[in-house]
Scaffold this motif. Structure first.
Motif, PDB file in Angstrom:
ATOM      1  N   GLY A 180      -2.485  34.145  22.589  1.00  0.00           N
ATOM      2  CA  GLY A 180      -1.818  33.119  23.371  1.00  0.00           C
ATOM      3  C   GLY A 180      -1.119  32.103  22.496  1.00  0.00           C
ATOM      4  O   GLY A 180      -1.305  32.072  21.269  1.00  0.00           O
ATOM      5  N   ALA A 181      -0.344  31.233  23.128  1.00  0.00           N
ATOM      6  CA  ALA A 181       0.420  30.222  22.384  1.00  0.00           C
ATOM      7  C   ALA A 181      -0.496  29.264  21.631  1.00  0.00           C
ATOM      8  O   ALA A 181      -0.118  28.740  20.579  1.00  0.00           O
ATOM      9  N   LYS A 182      -1.706  29.029  22.151  1.00  0.00           N
ATOM     10  CA  LYS A 182      -2.618  28.075  21.518  1.00  0.00           C
ATOM     11  C   LYS A 182      -3.773  28.751  20.776  1.00  0.00           C
ATOM     12  O   LYS A 182      -4.635  28.061  20.234  1.00  0.00           O
ATOM     13  N   THR A 183      -3.787  30.083  20.757  1.00  0.00           N
ATOM     14  CA  THR A 183      -4.850  30.784  20.042  1.00  0.00           C
ATOM     15  C   THR A 183      -4.764  30.486  18.551  1.00  0.00           C
ATOM     16  O   THR A 183      -3.699  30.598  17.943  1.00  0.00           O
ATOM     17  N   ALA A 184      -5.892  30.091  17.950  1.00  0.00           N
ATOM     18  CA  ALA A 184      -5.914  29.818  16.512  1.00  0.00           C
ATOM     19  C   ALA A 184      -5.650  31.101  15.733  1.00  0.00           C
ATOM     20  O   ALA A 184      -6.165  32.166  16.078  1.00  0.00           O
ATOM     21  N   ALA A 185      -4.851  30.999  14.681  1.00  0.00           N
ATOM     22  CA  ALA A 185      -4.513  32.168  13.869  1.00  0.00           C
ATOM     23  C   ALA A 185      -5.769  32.815  13.302  1.00  0.00           C
ATOM     24  O   ALA A 185      -5.867  34.047  13.220  1.00  0.00           O
ATOM     25  N   GLN A 186      -6.748  32.002  12.914  1.00  0.00           N
ATOM     26  CA  GLN A 186      -7.974  32.542  12.338  1.00  0.00           C
ATOM     27  C   GLN A 186      -8.743  33.368  13.361  1.00  0.00           C
ATOM     28  O   GLN A 186      -9.338  34.396  13.027  1.00  0.00           O
ATOM     29  N   MET A 187      -8.725  32.943  14.619  1.00  0.00           N
ATOM     30  CA  MET A 187      -9.430  33.711  15.640  1.00  0.00           C
ATOM     31  C   MET A 187      -8.778  35.079  15.829  1.00  0.00           C
ATOM     32  O   MET A 187      -9.466  36.085  15.995  1.00  0.00           O
ATOM     33  N   ALA A 188      -7.450  35.105  15.804  1.00  0.00           N
ATOM     34  CA  ALA A 188      -6.746  36.382  15.942  1.00  0.00           C
ATOM     35  C   ALA A 188      -7.129  37.335  14.817  1.00  0.00           C
ATOM     36  O   ALA A 188      -7.310  38.537  15.035  1.00  0.00           O
ATOM     37  N   LEU A 189      -7.290  36.800  13.611  1.00  0.00           N
ATOM     38  CA  LEU A 189      -7.696  37.628  12.475  1.00  0.00           C
ATOM     39  C   LEU A 189      -9.135  38.109  12.638  1.00  0.00           C
ATOM     40  O   LEU A 189      -9.453  39.272  12.353  1.00  0.00           O
ATOM     41  N   GLU A 190     -10.003  37.223  13.105  1.00  0.00           N
ATOM     42  CA  GLU A 190     -11.396  37.615  13.313  1.00  0.00           C
ATOM     43  C   GLU A 190     -11.509  38.673  14.406  1.00  0.00           C
ATOM     44  O   GLU A 190     -12.354  39.577  14.326  1.00  0.00           O
ATOM     45  N   ALA A 191     -10.664  38.578  15.420  1.00  0.00           N
ATOM     46  CA  ALA A 191     -10.688  39.569  16.495  1.00  0.00           C
ATOM     47  C   ALA A 191     -10.385  40.962  15.956  1.00  0.00           C
ATOM     48  O   ALA A 191     -10.964  41.957  16.417  1.00  0.00           O
ATOM     49  N   GLN A 192      -9.499  41.049  14.985  1.00  0.00           N
ATOM     50  CA  GLN A 192      -9.216  42.344  14.369  1.00  0.00           C
ATOM     51  C   GLN A 192     -10.465  42.903  13.683  1.00  0.00           C
ATOM     52  O   GLN A 192     -10.733  44.118  13.738  1.00  0.00           O
ATOM     53  N   GLU A 193     -11.250  42.032  13.065  1.00  0.00           N
ATOM     54  CA  GLU A 193     -12.492  42.467  12.426  1.00  0.00           C
ATOM     55  C   GLU A 193     -13.517  42.907  13.466  1.00  0.00           C
ATOM     56  O   GLU A 193     -14.255  43.880  13.246  1.00  0.00           O
ATOM     57  N   TRP A 194     -13.585  42.199  14.611  1.00  0.00           N
ATOM     58  CA  TRP A 194     -14.521  42.601  15.663  1.00  0.00           C
ATOM     59  C   TRP A 194     -14.189  44.012  16.146  1.00  0.00           C
ATOM     60  O   TRP A 194     -15.089  44.839  16.310  1.00  0.00           O
ATOM     61  N   VAL A 195     -12.915  44.249  16.387  1.00  0.00           N
ATOM     62  CA  VAL A 195     -12.496  45.559  16.889  1.00  0.00           C
ATOM     63  C   VAL A 195     -12.822  46.649  15.868  1.00  0.00           C
ATOM     64  O   VAL A 195     -13.325  47.722  16.221  1.00  0.00           O
ATOM     65  N   ALA A 196     -12.556  46.379  14.603  1.00  0.00           N
ATOM     66  CA  ALA A 196     -12.868  47.353  13.552  1.00  0.00           C
ATOM     67  C   ALA A 196     -14.372  47.624  13.494  1.00  0.00           C
ATOM     68  O   ALA A 196     -14.809  48.765  13.293  1.00  0.00           O
ATOM     69  N   ALA A 197     -15.188  46.577  13.690  1.00  0.00           N
ATOM     70  CA  ALA A 197     -16.641  46.741  13.670  1.00  0.00           C
ATOM     71  C   ALA A 197     -17.128  47.600  14.835  1.00  0.00           C
ATOM     72  O   ALA A 197     -18.191  48.224  14.748  1.00  0.00           O
ATOM     73  N   LEU A 198     -16.354  47.647  15.908  1.00  0.00           N
ATOM     74  CA  LEU A 198     -16.689  48.500  17.054  1.00  0.00           C
ATOM     75  C   LEU A 198     -16.271  49.954  16.818  1.00  0.00           C
ATOM     76  O   LEU A 198     -16.531  50.822  17.662  1.00  0.00           O
ATOM     77  N   GLU A 242      -7.748  27.061  21.844  1.00  0.00           N
ATOM     78  CA  GLU A 242      -7.552  27.655  20.511  1.00  0.00           C
ATOM     79  C   GLU A 242      -8.631  28.711  20.210  1.00  0.00           C
ATOM     80  O   GLU A 242      -8.465  29.534  19.297  1.00  0.00           O
ATOM     81  N   ARG A 243      -9.719  28.708  20.972  1.00  0.00           N
ATOM     82  CA  ARG A 243     -10.813  29.664  20.766  1.00  0.00           C
ATOM     83  C   ARG A 243     -10.778  30.777  21.822  1.00  0.00           C
ATOM     84  O   ARG A 243     -11.794  31.425  22.105  1.00  0.00           O
ATOM     85  N   PHE A 244      -9.609  31.027  22.379  1.00  0.00           N
ATOM     86  CA  PHE A 244      -9.458  31.971  23.485  1.00  0.00           C
ATOM     87  C   PHE A 244      -8.308  32.933  23.227  1.00  0.00           C
ATOM     88  O   PHE A 244      -7.242  32.543  22.753  1.00  0.00           O
ATOM     89  N   LEU A 245      -8.547  34.215  23.539  1.00  0.00           N
ATOM     90  CA  LEU A 245      -7.490  35.219  23.476  1.00  0.00           C
ATOM     91  C   LEU A 245      -7.843  36.381  24.396  1.00  0.00           C
ATOM     92  O   LEU A 245      -8.864  36.371  25.072  1.00  0.00           O
ATOM     93  N   GLY A 246      -6.978  37.371  24.424  1.00  0.00           N
ATOM     94  CA  GLY A 246      -7.241  38.559  25.220  1.00  0.00           C
ATOM     95  C   GLY A 246      -7.793  39.677  24.362  1.00  0.00           C
ATOM     96  O   GLY A 246      -7.319  39.908  23.247  1.00  0.00           O
ATOM     97  N   LEU A 247      -8.827  40.353  24.869  1.00  0.00           N
ATOM     98  CA  LEU A 247      -9.320  41.600  24.273  1.00  0.00           C
ATOM     99  C   LEU A 247      -9.238  42.652  25.379  1.00  0.00           C
ATOM    100  O   LEU A 247     -10.122  42.742  26.223  1.00  0.00           O
ATOM    101  N   HIS A 248      -8.152  43.391  25.379  1.00  0.00           N
ATOM    102  CA  HIS A 248      -7.913  44.362  26.441  1.00  0.00           C
ATOM    103  C   HIS A 248      -8.499  45.704  26.027  1.00  0.00           C
ATOM    104  O   HIS A 248      -7.926  46.440  25.228  1.00  0.00           O
TER     105      HIS A 248
END
Length: 280
Positions: A155-173, A133-139
């Protein structure tokens, strides 16, 4: 934007050091893990060189030495302890990535975990993880410092909150995110490879030269770079592996043309070997 203060990157090749560069510029402390001292030294030199170029372009918000001081390069995965996020950036081999991801999870159990794969299944890579649940792809895209896009693969088991946080990480970059569900080739690789393979077939059939095929896309369709030159930069061996994967998983229309197989067999892998569809 929320960004982990400490970021790990496992793999110090061209992509890994580019990812490290991006997080350093965003203010994070970055630890890069490499296999041995020789590779670690090379990785440190690549990051230093890219930071120097950024300073010359005026894209650093702080002195280059201050940014470089936040970089650690090590051969010991234990150095990842305390990381809030670790990005795996080793070659596109399922077994290798699976082993590395399990090692990261062992040494940084509290970290969010991402893979930089451009085509492998995130769900397949997650099968050996204790916390999928704490894993996803950052391509990320090559070259990372100049690229504006990051593809978030959920992924199928990726937590929804992590997916949202990943969007913030990308924006911060300072980059733009697109979010896709885990599927062969995701969105970007599938589209990019489809165009590149057709360009190779056209070259093979004598329709036009590599230069003219690429110019058709850069001037006719406003692509920043043609598909054959892009393939040289990505690596013909990388494109071949992705095409084979898509041919198996999606459709025979992704079957690699003979010209691609022949160039890879000859060791003409693109910019990294000095010869591909172009001489470098």
């Amino acid at each position: 934007m929320t960004l982990p203060l400490n970021v790990g990157v496992y793999g110090g090749g061209r992509m890994g050091t580019g990812i490290a560069h991006a997080f350093l510029l965003a203010g994070a402390s970055v630890t890069v893990i490499e296999a041995d001292k020789t590779a670690a030294t090379a990785a440190a030199q690549r990051v230093s060189a890219s930071l120097a170029k950024a300073a010359e372009r005026g894209t650093l918000a702080e002195p280059v030495d201050q940014v470089r001081d936040r970089l650690t390069v090590s051969t010991d995965p234990a150095a990842l302890a305390g990381s809030g996020l670790v990005v795996e950036a080793v070659p596109e081999l399922v077994d290798l990535k699976t082993r590395v991801l399990a090692r990261i999870e062992e040494f940084a159990p509290e970290a969010f975990l991402a893979t930089n794969t451009s085509s492998l299944s995130v769900d397949q890579l997650a099968t050996g993880l204790a916390r999928p649940e704490r894993f996803l792809g950052l391509h990320f895209f090559n070259p990372v410092p100049a690229s504006e896009l990051v593809e978030i693969v959920v992924g199928a088991k990726t937590a929804a909150q992590m997916a949202l946080e990943a969007q913030e990480w990308v924006a911060a970059l300072g980059k733009t995110a697109i979010t896709v569900t885990d599927s062969p080739g995701f969105a970007s690789s599938r589209l990019g490879v489809a165009i590149a393979l057709e360009a190779m077939r056209m070259l093979e059939e004598g329709v036009a030269s590599a230069e003219d095929i690429d110019t058709a896309m850069t001037l006719g369709y406003k692509h920043p770079m043609g598909p054959l030159r892009t393939t040289d930069i990505v690596g013909l061996d990388v494109r071949l592996a992705i095409a084979k994967h898509l041919a198996r998983e999606v459709s025979p229309r992704f079957e690699p043309p003979a010209i691609l197989r022949e160039k890879v067999d000859a060791g003409h892998l693109g910019r990294k070997t000095g010869q591909g569809f172009y001489a470098w």
